[in-house]
Design an enzyme around this catalytic site. Sequence first.
Site, PDB file in Angstrom:
ATOM      1  N   GLU A 109      46.036  45.826  44.979  1.00 51.33           N
ATOM      2  CA  GLU A 109      47.179  46.064  45.850  1.00 51.33           C
ATOM      3  C   GLU A 109      48.444  46.324  45.031  1.00 51.33           C
ATOM      4  OE1 GLU A 109      45.249  43.405  45.974  1.00 51.33           O
ATOM      5  OE2 GLU A 109      44.266  43.348  47.927  1.00 51.33           O
TER       6      GLU A 109
ATOM      7  N   PRO B 223      32.639  43.757  34.523  1.00 53.05           N
ATOM      8  CA  PRO B 223      32.588  42.716  35.554  1.00 53.05           C
ATOM      9  C   PRO B 223      33.852  42.713  36.400  1.00 53.05           C
ATOM     10  CG  PRO B 223      32.136  41.823  33.356  1.00 53.05           C
ATOM     11  CD  PRO B 223      32.662  43.197  33.170  1.00 53.05           C
ATOM     12  N   ARG B 224      33.700  42.377  37.664  1.00 52.28           N
ATOM     13  CA  ARG B 224      34.871  42.258  38.532  1.00 52.28           C
ATOM     14  C   ARG B 224      35.818  41.196  37.991  1.00 52.28           C
ATOM     15  NH1 ARG B 224      38.509  44.626  41.653  1.00 52.28           N
ATOM     16  NH2 ARG B 224      39.332  43.274  43.290  1.00 52.28           N
TER      17      ARG B 224
ATOM     18  N   GLY C 240      42.687  45.886  33.081  1.00 52.00           N
ATOM     19  CA  GLY C 240      43.633  46.990  33.070  1.00 52.00           C
ATOM     20  C   GLY C 240      43.181  48.267  32.403  1.00 52.00           C
ATOM     21  N   GLU C 241      41.877  48.414  32.112  1.00 53.61           N
ATOM     22  CA  GLU C 241      41.412  49.598  31.393  1.00 53.61           C
ATOM     23  C   GLU C 241      40.457  50.474  32.200  1.00 53.61           C
ATOM     24  OE1 GLU C 241      41.330  48.690  26.790  1.00 53.61           O
ATOM     25  OE2 GLU C 241      39.890  47.411  27.810  1.00 53.61           O
TER      26      GLU C 241
ATOM     27  N   ASN D 187      37.223  49.760  45.143  1.00 52.93           N
ATOM     28  CA  ASN D 187      37.858  51.083  45.178  1.00 52.93           C
ATOM     29  C   ASN D 187      37.014  52.137  44.453  1.00 52.93           C
ATOM     30  OD1 ASN D 187      39.654  53.196  45.323  1.00 52.93           O
ATOM     31  ND2 ASN D 187      41.285  52.182  44.175  1.00 52.93           N
TER      32      ASN D 187
END
Length: 442
Positions: free
Chosen positions: A73, A280-281, A322-323, A348
């Site tokens: 988000e 991994p999430r 973040g990658e 997503n």
Amino acid sequence: MVMVMVMPMGAAIVYKLYRALTYGVSPLAYLHLRWRKIRGREHPLRWPERLGRPSVSRPPGPLIWFHAVSLGEGMAAIPVIKHCRRLRPDLHILMTTTTYSAFEVIKNRLPSGVLYQFCPLDIPVAVDAFLGYWKPSAIIIIEGELWPNLIMGASKHGIALGLLNARVSTKSFKQWSGPLFRPLISLLLSKFSLIAPLSTLQAIRFQLLEASPFTINFSGDLKYVHEYDESEGDIGSIEDLKASLAHRQVWMASSIHRGEEKVHKVLMQKNPNLVTIIVPRHPQHGKEIAQKLQKEGEVVALRSRHEKLMPRTNVYVVDTLGELRQLYKLTPIAVIGGSFLPGLAGHNISEAAAAGCAVLTGPHIGHYSNMVSAMQRLNPKSVLQVSGKSELEEALSQLFSDARVLEAQQMAAKQAFCALSSGIVANVWNLLNFHVFRRALC
């Protein structure tokens, strides 16, 4: 003539009970946050922000507060914030998130001058302190954070409210439609000047929960909007990884939950030169996945340890944050996790499509079903939704064995993404300007 909004009796009682309950547990909030800090789930120094205690000074002048719960988000909000900075440089902007993981990534993505804090807990003392200090002219919430003390506090202070990418899960809709919560939810939704739902289904749900039809306006899904910059990941190491993969077959399993990394072994038997990238999430699960695969005889490299991809390496586990958007550029095939086990709700898919990957997902996709359907309407090949593990194995085998099929699916995903992402930020800005800022900044 002054108009006074009277709170419905049922809603008034439920809200008073909620406020009394949250007031009663307020003394425990400090201990709760300290415990979370010890477990690494709150920032070690900035956790008092969750109690409404600011860590930076508020500049003079009008301030707009954007709030997002977690990383997805928060990333969706950034293009709107940048657009706002370009068109209204006179406004100060405050960004908040709830999760520590979102903070770690988003702090480096925000434009210069944007203030960043952790969102206060929805207890009266924290919310009142936060609103009293920051005095926002408007609050823009991303997706579905309907916290009663925050919304009622904002309304009491005359603060305009907007809800972007608005959605209500099936589970929440059933709960909120019941006799206990419905009056309160109806009251909370009445405080919003703008509700921009993700889909027609979501719009219907908000109307059934008695949101005013005049506040419901479509803008498009902000998760289609991607702005790449050099802060996204370690560009040098990404390029090194790209060079290491140049002569290998590769696919990525992204946002993987426990138990979803098991397809690799069957594919390896057919493609001994195959490299599987597992993201991994939750990055903390990366080491656990790596150890498990190593015990099964796999040769695994772990990104957090800066381990190189050697000729015999067949699994590369990315346990960093973040990658993902940069990593999608390394693979022609992306399987989006969180969709293969009951109880999960997908993730997503647009980031993989934007990078030109062939996109595959499982059957359990929750509110992302709207995104999948929208892309498939434009081109049925843009997203391949499989029923489970065996069908996924067949689909991957076909993509690896037929370059024309792979290229067609990659192109379909990219084209669908481009069509759906066009003009969304401008649409959102126009709605915010008309429904929220016009009222808040007059």
